[in-house]
Design a protein around this motif. Sequence first.
Motif, mmCIF file in Angstrom:
data_model
loop_
_atom_site.group_PDB
_atom_site.id
_atom_site.type_symbol
_atom_site.label_atom_id
_atom_site.label_comp_id
_atom_site.label_asym_id
_atom_site.label_seq_id
_atom_site.Cartn_x
_atom_site.Cartn_y
_atom_site.Cartn_z
ATOM 1 N N LYS B 167 -14.705 -56.397 38.646
ATOM 2 C CA LYS B 167 -14.720 -54.951 38.430
ATOM 3 C C LYS B 167 -13.441 -54.375 37.771
ATOM 4 O O LYS B 167 -13.168 -53.331 37.080
ATOM 5 C CB LYS B 167 -15.171 -54.112 39.418
ATOM 6 C CG LYS B 167 -14.204 -54.255 40.517
ATOM 7 C CD LYS B 167 -14.625 -53.265 41.826
ATOM 8 C CE LYS B 167 -13.882 -53.424 42.976
ATOM 9 N NZ LYS B 167 -14.467 -52.587 44.250
ATOM 10 N N PHE B 168 -12.260 -55.192 37.944
ATOM 11 C CA PHE B 168 -11.064 -54.631 37.597
ATOM 12 C C PHE B 168 -10.700 -55.036 36.149
ATOM 13 O O PHE B 168 -9.641 -54.750 35.351
ATOM 14 C CB PHE B 168 -9.685 -55.218 38.429
ATOM 15 C CG PHE B 168 -9.676 -54.337 39.641
ATOM 16 C CD1 PHE B 168 -10.516 -53.017 40.004
ATOM 17 C CD2 PHE B 168 -9.103 -54.643 40.630
ATOM 18 C CE1 PHE B 168 -10.315 -52.578 41.380
ATOM 19 C CE2 PHE B 168 -9.145 -54.385 41.955
ATOM 20 C CZ PHE B 168 -9.629 -52.885 42.318
ATOM 21 N N LEU B 169 -11.484 -56.139 35.707
ATOM 22 C CA LEU B 169 -11.202 -56.889 34.460
ATOM 23 C C LEU B 169 -12.011 -56.336 33.313
ATOM 24 O O LEU B 169 -13.049 -56.692 32.971
ATOM 25 C CB LEU B 169 -11.257 -58.436 34.728
ATOM 26 C CG LEU B 169 -10.390 -59.108 35.690
ATOM 27 C CD1 LEU B 169 -10.796 -60.337 36.162
ATOM 28 C CD2 LEU B 169 -8.921 -59.183 35.138
ATOM 29 N N GLY B 170 -11.135 -55.609 32.366
ATOM 30 C CA GLY B 170 -11.808 -54.929 31.269
ATOM 31 C C GLY B 170 -12.777 -55.853 30.294
ATOM 32 O O GLY B 170 -13.916 -55.644 29.896
ATOM 33 N N VAL B 171 -12.065 -57.252 30.056
ATOM 34 C CA VAL B 171 -12.782 -58.285 29.109
ATOM 35 C C VAL B 171 -14.184 -58.678 29.946
ATOM 36 O O VAL B 171 -14.932 -58.913 29.195
ATOM 37 C CB VAL B 171 -11.897 -59.424 29.000
ATOM 38 C CG1 VAL B 171 -11.739 -60.337 30.102
ATOM 39 C CG2 VAL B 171 -12.227 -60.115 27.639
ATOM 40 N N MET B 172 -14.244 -58.409 31.093
ATOM 41 C CA MET B 172 -15.634 -58.909 31.491
ATOM 42 C C MET B 172 -16.734 -57.818 31.429
ATOM 43 O O MET B 172 -17.936 -58.127 31.764
ATOM 44 C CB MET B 172 -15.443 -59.064 33.281
ATOM 45 C CG MET B 172 -14.495 -60.045 33.722
ATOM 46 S SD MET B 172 -14.951 -61.740 33.259
ATOM 47 C CE MET B 172 -13.638 -62.910 34.004
#
Lengths: 181, 181
Positions: B167-172
């Motif tokens: 949830k912290f990883l924008g690319v995901m």
Amino acid sequence: MPIDLEEAIALLQRTPAVLDALLRNLPETWTLRNEGEKTWSAFDVVGHLIHGERTDWLPRAKRILEFGETKAFEPFDRFAQERESRGKSLGQLLEEFARLRAQNLKELRGLNLRPADLEKRGRHPALGVVTLGELLATWAAHDLTHLHQLSRILAYPYREAVGPWRKFLGVMACAGHSAAT
Amino acid sequence: MPIDLEEAIALLQRTPAVLDALLRNLPETWTLRNEGEKTWSAFDVVGHLIHGERTDWLPRAKRILEFGETKAFEPFDRFAQERESRGKSLGQLLEEFARLRAQNLKELRGLNLRPADLEKRGRHPALGVVTLGELLATWAAHDLTHLHQLSRILAYPYREAVGPWRKFLGVMACAGHSAAT
């Protein structure tokens, strides 16, 4: 499904050269520009990656190996680069990042982790229990999240210049989506 | 606000080295994997960029200079790489892209475009009237849109492996957002 450590390292070891090829000697129109108030420039992103090498990924891995779940990670300072990058050039930051990343991967290899080690658990101050495998996968994915962000930061000055093509360009529509790690 | 041609070239000339640093000899786990049905792998993206060098950017620029609005651009084939990349290695594609890009930038410089030339108009088969400046800005922004896409494609295999960090990883969280150019 645990990660393959060698495959994660294959990605991690590439990032300094990717950022160097993309950013070194690029005009400041691109490297010092951000996406508006309270957003980061390419210069800020490289400083953030340096701070991660110093305080986040490998120190947290070692804490898991030493303390397991009994001692939570130190919280990560997302704004450290504002002081730590001051007075430095982007070229200096790229070199510092490359040096720290190479050192950290050498130290990671020296830990001789086996697949079973990747199941070891630690404690994130906000997320709770996490595994060493999740931490190392996130290290690599975090590089990619910032490459994703950098492509968007660099595209930002051209959002008007591309005229009617703007609607075809995914990077112009990207909403960011990132939060603290 | 017209683009500065030298600044656009500064970005355009970097892309082959960026893709080489990111993709050459990376395990096929990363380079042949796509994001699900009817999406592209890194291998597909490099093939698409090659087809753009051959048929899109510089040929369209020359058509604007020669015919203005009187002769529309040829439509771009977004699926040409499916046949053109067949039987080639990713290393070969990276070399082909680097060679074509270098040739095209040399030819672009040889056109000796002045700022006023960037206002010249041509006709896109779907978008209608566009300027040479918009076309050249889009050439650079199109590189960035595919770098944005590549970072997402490479992150895709790790979306479970990163555990609660996801949830912290924008690319995901990136939804893609691209369409035909």
